[in-house]
Motif scaffolding. Sequence first.
Motif, PDB file in Angstrom:
ATOM      1  N   LYS A 170       8.656   0.999  -6.160  1.00 28.16           N
ATOM      2  CA  LYS A 170       8.577   1.313  -4.628  1.00 28.16           C
ATOM      3  C   LYS A 170      10.146   1.331  -4.193  1.00 28.16           C
ATOM      4  O   LYS A 170      10.428   0.848  -2.960  1.00 28.16           O
ATOM      5  CB  LYS A 170       7.565   0.361  -3.850  1.00 28.16           C
ATOM      6  CG  LYS A 170       6.290   0.358  -4.182  1.00 28.16           C
ATOM      7  CD  LYS A 170       5.381  -0.395  -3.374  1.00 28.16           C
ATOM      8  CE  LYS A 170       3.848  -0.380  -3.947  1.00 28.16           C
ATOM      9  NZ  LYS A 170       3.077  -1.279  -2.939  1.00 28.16           N
ATOM     10  N   SER A 201       9.848   7.301  -4.091  1.00 27.96           N
ATOM     11  CA  SER A 201       9.161   6.425  -2.956  1.00 27.96           C
ATOM     12  C   SER A 201       9.372   6.578  -1.794  1.00 27.96           C
ATOM     13  O   SER A 201       8.730   6.003  -0.965  1.00 27.96           O
ATOM     14  CB  SER A 201       9.800   5.079  -3.363  1.00 27.96           C
ATOM     15  OG  SER A 201      11.084   4.887  -3.307  1.00 27.96           O
ATOM     16  N   GLU A 205       5.861   5.930  -0.506  1.00 30.40           N
ATOM     17  CA  GLU A 205       5.576   4.285  -0.321  1.00 30.40           C
ATOM     18  C   GLU A 205       6.452   3.807   0.850  1.00 30.40           C
ATOM     19  O   GLU A 205       6.072   2.841   1.286  1.00 30.40           O
ATOM     20  CB  GLU A 205       6.030   3.778  -1.731  1.00 30.40           C
ATOM     21  CG  GLU A 205       4.970   3.684  -2.863  1.00 30.40           C
ATOM     22  CD  GLU A 205       4.838   5.276  -3.351  1.00 30.40           C
ATOM     23  OE1 GLU A 205       4.125   5.164  -4.525  1.00 30.40           O
ATOM     24  OE2 GLU A 205       5.769   6.108  -3.122  1.00 30.40           O
TER      25      GLU A 205
END
Length: 257
Positions: A170, A201, A205
């Motif tokens: 992440k 990411s 994320e």
Amino acid sequence: MFIWFMKERLVNKLFSSLRTFGFLFGYLPVSLLKYKKIKEQKNILSTEQYDQLVHNVPKLWASGILKRTKSQFTLEGEEYLPSGPVLFIANHEGNFDIPSLLAYIPKPFGFISKIEVKKLPIISKWMEEMNCVFIDRSNRKSAYKSIEDTATHLQNGHSILIFPEGTRSKGKEIGIFKSGFVRIAKQARVPIVPIAIYGTSKIMEKNNNKICPANVQISILPTYTIESIDQNDTKKIIEDLHTSIARKIEMIRTTSK
């Protein structure tokens, strides 16, 4: 005014997410016809030709998804891609790693996936044709079999991608590499091609799983040859490849600030 602005941003991000994944589920039924036509040519084409034909469909799907994120992508290092089957290894930053690599790595490949994905209609059919390997991480026998299956696919002339970390970072520091990929490369006797991927990411994320544009760089690094695999032990191979990928990511991170 500020509250209205924040609400508008939230709605725009939500719409972007729906639009991105809506493309996938809208495209899948259409791909069934292509799937049937491609399967008819499996016994006619060479392994390399058939893999390329299959690859064109997920590549189109992945490119369509990425386009809807409005992200920018850069690829470097294509000159390091050898001919023949290879074991790709890459750091695992986010959920958009697979679409990014499918869209931009010119060499067809399958990958290792969780067994749960096999339950998804249509998607699992394509993944099987791509020579993906399904693994049940809660079952040690399944994990062992996945190593054997991956090595067999490589020996049969198909390239495979593995994320040695086993889970997404992440966007944080690269995790420890598990040793299974070395065993696979040794057993299949194929070179290892490391890939550094940075920025995926930031698409999802790092935005509470809402889709946002990002700058993504994919770097294919020098091949770890069969000779190097033979000459070094597992610990040294893991160390060399982890260092290679980590250094490249740190270089990208530093220059992108």
